[in-house]
Write a protein that holds these residues in place. Structure first.
Motif, short mmCIF file in Angstrom:
data_model
loop_
_atom_site.label_atom_id
_atom_site.label_comp_id
_atom_site.label_asym_id
_atom_site.label_seq_id
_atom_site.Cartn_x
_atom_site.Cartn_y
_atom_site.Cartn_z
N VAL A 88 -0.52 -2.52 0.98
CA VAL A 88 -1.23 -2.40 -0.29
C VAL A 88 -0.76 -1.10 -0.92
O VAL A 88 -0.95 -0.02 -0.36
N SER A 89 -0.13 -1.19 -2.08
CA SER A 89 0.34 0.01 -2.78
C SER A 89 0.60 -0.36 -4.23
O SER A 89 0.94 -1.51 -4.54
N ASN A 90 0.46 0.60 -5.12
CA ASN A 90 0.67 0.31 -6.54
C ASN A 90 2.02 -0.33 -6.79
O ASN A 90 2.16 -1.23 -7.60
N ASN A 91 3.06 0.13 -6.10
CA ASN A 91 4.40 -0.44 -6.24
C ASN A 91 5.12 -0.32 -4.90
O ASN A 91 4.55 0.17 -3.93
N CYS A 92 6.34 -0.78 -4.84
CA CYS A 92 7.07 -0.83 -3.57
C CYS A 92 8.31 0.05 -3.60
O CYS A 92 9.35 -0.30 -3.05
N MET A 129 2.91 -7.88 0.11
CA MET A 129 2.59 -6.75 -0.75
C MET A 129 1.42 -7.11 -1.66
O MET A 129 1.40 -8.19 -2.26
N THR A 130 0.46 -6.20 -1.75
CA THR A 130 -0.58 -6.28 -2.77
C THR A 130 -0.32 -5.11 -3.70
O THR A 130 -0.43 -3.95 -3.30
N SER A 131 0.10 -5.42 -4.93
CA SER A 131 0.61 -4.39 -5.84
C SER A 131 0.18 -4.66 -7.26
O SER A 131 -0.28 -5.74 -7.60
#
Length: 253
Positions: free
Chosen positions: A50-54, A73-75
């Motif tokens: 889980v992060s705003n972007n990768c 990814m949860t973004s």
């Protein structure tokens, strides 16, 4: 309680394959790069992040993605990373896209013990109605789609129900941290880091400087949310795009 550990490798040594991991940062600002590199060197895989972007192709979470260590990814924002797009469209990566403010609130809610909340963001879209492609099949069809969310009206306006996010581990970066785990962030590097730290069941902080004790007025995140502190700052601070104004006298004619 002294929460300082020897190095990044020690700090992440017990993160298992398949763990859910929330990671701080916004773009390349405030990214816990040394903790990410330590995970890569350890060979940890099957991560649900889980992060705003990768990150980008060669920095941030992008280094884990490039080696196939991330399966989900949860973004909020997934641009600037061609490998991300290739893996997602090729069915190698599951992706849950979340409105940025909703992502922030889901993390905060998780840290505060709030299981779910209603928000107007996403009402009337596939966020609420379901059907967003989370994972593609190899032939380009949708293998997994987002489920519909509950929608209720309050005061004559519709709101969609969003569940809180908690993760096995949280990785964050701060400017300074003390031995009790209290953290101080610098300027925009605060971004998602405090919220991510709150959402992790075990939170590891990479800090540019370790001090014995922060002044209470300097504490942006209390140590109750932080389990381990490791001295970092050796990975540098990347800039995604350098945009400067021409110096006087050098403008093109």
């Amino acid at each position: 309680m002294d929460k300082v550990v020897a190095d990044a490798a020690t700090a992440v040594a017990d993160i298992p394959d398949g763990a859910s991991v929330a990671v701080g940062g916004f773009g390349l600002c405030g990214v816990p790069m040394e903790l990410i590199e330590a995970l890569r060197e350890r060979g940890t895989t099957g991560l649900r992040v889980v992060s705003n972007n990768c990150g980008v192709d060669d920095w941030g979470l992008g280094v884990l993605l490039a080696e196939g260590r991330i399966v989900r990814m949860t973004s909020s924002y997934v641009g600037e990373n061609k490998e991300f797009a290739r893996r997602y469209l090729g069915g190698e990566l599951e992706v849950e896209l979340v409105p940025q403010g909703t992502l922030a609130e889901r993390l905060r809610a998780g840290g505060c013990g709030i299981p779910a909340f209603y928000t107007p963001a996403g009402v009337g879209t596939q966020i609420a109605e379901g059907g967003l492609p989370w994972r593609y099949a190899a032939d380009g069809t949708v293998a997994t789609a987002s489920p519909p969310r509950e929608v209720r009206a309050f005061g004559g306006r519709e709101y969609v129900l969003e569940e809180a996010i908690t993760t096995d581990v949280a990785l964050v970066r701060a400017d300074r941290g003390d031995r009790h785990g209290n953290l101080c962030f610098r300027s925009s590097a605060r971004n998602f880091n405090p919220l991510v730290a709150m959402a992790g069941r075990t939170t590891i902080a990479e800090v540019d400087e370790v001090v014995d004790a922060l002044d209470p007025d300097e504490v942006h995140l209390p140590g109750i949310f932080v389990d381990r502190v490791v001295a970092g700052g050796r990975s540098g601070k990347r800039i995604e795009r350098t945009t400067t104004r021409p110096r006087p006298g050098t403008e093109a004619a």
